[in-house]
Design a protein around this motif. Structure first.
Motif, mmCIF file in Angstrom:
data_model
loop_
_atom_site.group_PDB
_atom_site.id
_atom_site.type_symbol
_atom_site.label_atom_id
_atom_site.label_comp_id
_atom_site.label_asym_id
_atom_site.label_seq_id
_atom_site.Cartn_x
_atom_site.Cartn_y
_atom_site.Cartn_z
ATOM 1 N N LYS A 1 -19.360 -34.933 45.103
ATOM 2 C CA LYS A 1 -18.496 -35.007 46.455
ATOM 3 C C LYS A 1 -18.342 -36.567 47.012
ATOM 4 O O LYS A 1 -17.338 -37.067 47.486
ATOM 5 N N SER B 1 -14.473 -34.395 50.936
ATOM 6 C CA SER B 1 -15.135 -33.339 49.988
ATOM 7 C C SER B 1 -16.496 -32.874 50.442
ATOM 8 O O SER B 1 -16.977 -31.870 50.187
ATOM 9 N N ASN C 1 -11.776 -29.063 46.796
ATOM 10 C CA ASN C 1 -13.007 -28.298 46.206
ATOM 11 C C ASN C 1 -12.471 -27.528 44.935
ATOM 12 O O ASN C 1 -13.177 -27.617 43.904
#
Length: 524
Positions: A195, A212, A221
């Protein structure tokens, strides 16, 4: 009358059942016939190739035998390479040649580069996901994308902007890890790294704050999961001879891939729309001009050629290059640090010496101290990351296609249409390349008097070599070193289960299967 009607209906039902059974039997018979023809043809080709005396690489088996070993495919290939440093596997249409010989690799990637492109076979497998992105094309489209990207990667503006983004996201990652560590909970560091690097590539590459890592962007996501799952499914096609039929009938994994690509496309096309709107309203900071902005400006010159579909393909190539490769390498790096605590402490000492930072400094303040000068002093960290890439290359295998008949430097003949794969994962484990300790994690092998010493890119192939050498190599090292330095400065990491050996997912990039589960302990 009623009895007659009932009898008529029953006769029709029985007749229909008979016809249906006859049709199914006929269909089964036809399919069996074609299957027998296919098997007979393949056996003929296979026996002919095994018996061949034409100075061809030794046959290690049929390609679909890799189905049995798919979960450990790269280790299986490495074991074959220990026996035959160059070998081939048979398909009905052609041979797939695999090599771990650095001399052959240099010949394929540089000396006779023009003969070894991606080819129709690989492009067909990859096209549904990667389209006409730089990793799945040859010729003019490859040259066009590389030229535009190489200009951007060479600018000081991008280097300074990306460093600032990496520093900010490293500090955010420290805060995320701190919360989990304070609660004394385990974490999946791979997920956090994925992420974080995705946030970085979206900011640097596309000028978008995805966030994210915070978990607040549900759409983002969904995109991550759809992209990672698609990566696995497309790679499965290399050992699934029936994938085209499944795609046509929309069955199984191919149906899932179709759904995932809709999620991916929806996300990327919305990104393009937002970026165009941003540029139209002149909300662009010239000091922070991202890579996508340059491609959009270029598309105005030739909108028919550089349409939104083409831009979508380019964006996905940057995502896999900017997110997966760095996050995968860092995941394996922290796994190896946990397995080798002395190496972990050596990295910490070097980082603190290079930054001259006080112990009670904040994450934001510490990240800003990781300047170009400080990064240059982190020679041991650079060696440890490179050693990680040797054993766990982000792209474990890369496939090419032979345009014409050829002869490799080792004397083996290649036929027009043959696949040609060099195995980065296997090469990192070859004793004939790296010595008897090839299987050991030893960063010191890269150092001479404390200074990092690079190896030939045809021996250490983690970033490709020749005309296709990775444009983002220094970009990737800078991101990895900043993230690694910040994390090890603030935390000591320990595996949740120290007895468990990590495994990978078999896909284009070397994800760790089921994540990297760690405990983080604040350093005093």
């Amino acid at each position: 009358m009623g009895a007659l009607l009932f009898a008529s209906v029953m006769i029709l039902i029985l007749l229909g059942f008979y016809v249906a059974c006859s049709f199914m039997l006929a269909l089964f018979g036809i399919l069996s016939f074609f299957l027998m023809i296919f098997v007979a043809k393949f056996l003929f080709v296979y026996i002919r190739e095994v018996m061949s005396k034409d100075q061809r690489p030794p046959v290690a088996g049929p390609v679909f035998s890799q189905l049995i070993h798919f979960s450990k495919l790269f280790d299986y290939q490495a074991s074959l390479a220990q026996k035959y440093i160059t070998y081939r596997m048979i398909l009905p249409s052609h041979s797939e040649i695999y090599t771990a010989d650095p001399v052959n690799v240099e010949y394929i990637l540089k000396t006779n580069f023009i003969n070894y492109g991606k080819g129709e076979y690989h492009c067909d497998i990859m096209k549904d996901l990667f389209g006409d992105g730089i990793f799945a094309v040859d010729g003019e489209k490859w040259r066009h994308q590389r030229k535009l990207a190489s200009y951007k990667f060479s600018t000081k503006v991008l280097r300074d902007f990306s460093t600032s983004v990496f520093q900010d996201n490293a500090a955010k990652l420290v805060l995320k890890v701190s919360m989990v560590a304070a609660a004394k909970q385990m974490m999946d560091l791979q997920d956090m790294l994925m992420k974080s690097t995705l946030d970085s590539i979206f900011k640097v590459g596309f000028g978008v704050d995805l966030n994210s890592l915070s978990g607040s962007d549900v759409f983002g996501n969904q995109f991550i999961k759809a992209f990672d799952d698609s990566n696995v499914i497309v790679y499965w096609r290399y050992v699934d001879l029936l994938w085209r039929i499944k795609r046509f009938l929309n069955l199984g994994l191919e149906a899932a891939l179709k759904h995932n690509i809709k999620v991916i496309d929806s996300f990327i096309f919305e990104l393009i729309r937002c970026k165009r709107e941003q540029m139209k309203n002149k909300e662009l900071d010239r000091g922070k001009e991202d890579i996508l902005s340059r491609f959009l400006l270029e598309s105005k010159k030739d909108p028919k050629k550089m349409n939104d579909q083409y831009l979508r393909d380019i964006i996905l190539s940057f995502v896999i290059a900017g997110k997966d490769t760095s996050a995968d390498t860092l995941t394996w790096f922290f796994y190896l640090l946990c397995k080798h605590p002395l190496v972990q402490e050596k990295v910490v000492l070097e980082v603190r010496e290079a930054t001259k930072a006080q112990i009670n400094i904040s994450a934001d303040e510490f990240a800003k101290k990781i300047t170009e000068k400080a990064l240059d002093k982190m020679q041991y960290l650079h060696a440890a990351l490179t050693e990680t890439l040797r054993l766990y290359p982000a792209v474990p295998m890369d496939g090419k296609h032979s345009e014409e008949d050829d002869i490799l430097p080792d004397g083996f003949k290649v036929k027009k249409g043959d696949g040609m794969c060099y195995m980065a994962y296997a090469m990192g484990r070859m004793r004939c390349i790296w010595g008897e300790d090839a299987g050991e994690f030893r960063p010191e092998r890269w150092l001479e008097n404390g200074v990092f010493q690079p190896e030939s890119p045809f021996k250490f192939t983690a970033f490709q070599a020749g005309p296709r050498i990775c444009l983002g190599k220094e970009f990737a090292y800078r991101q990895m070193k900043i993230l690694a330095a910040v994390l090890v400065n603030f935390f000591k990491f320990k595996l949740v289960d120290e007895r468990k050996e990590a495994r990978y997912r078999t896909m284009f990039t070397l994800h760790m299967d089921q994540g990297l589960h760690l405990y983080a302990f604040p350093r005093l």
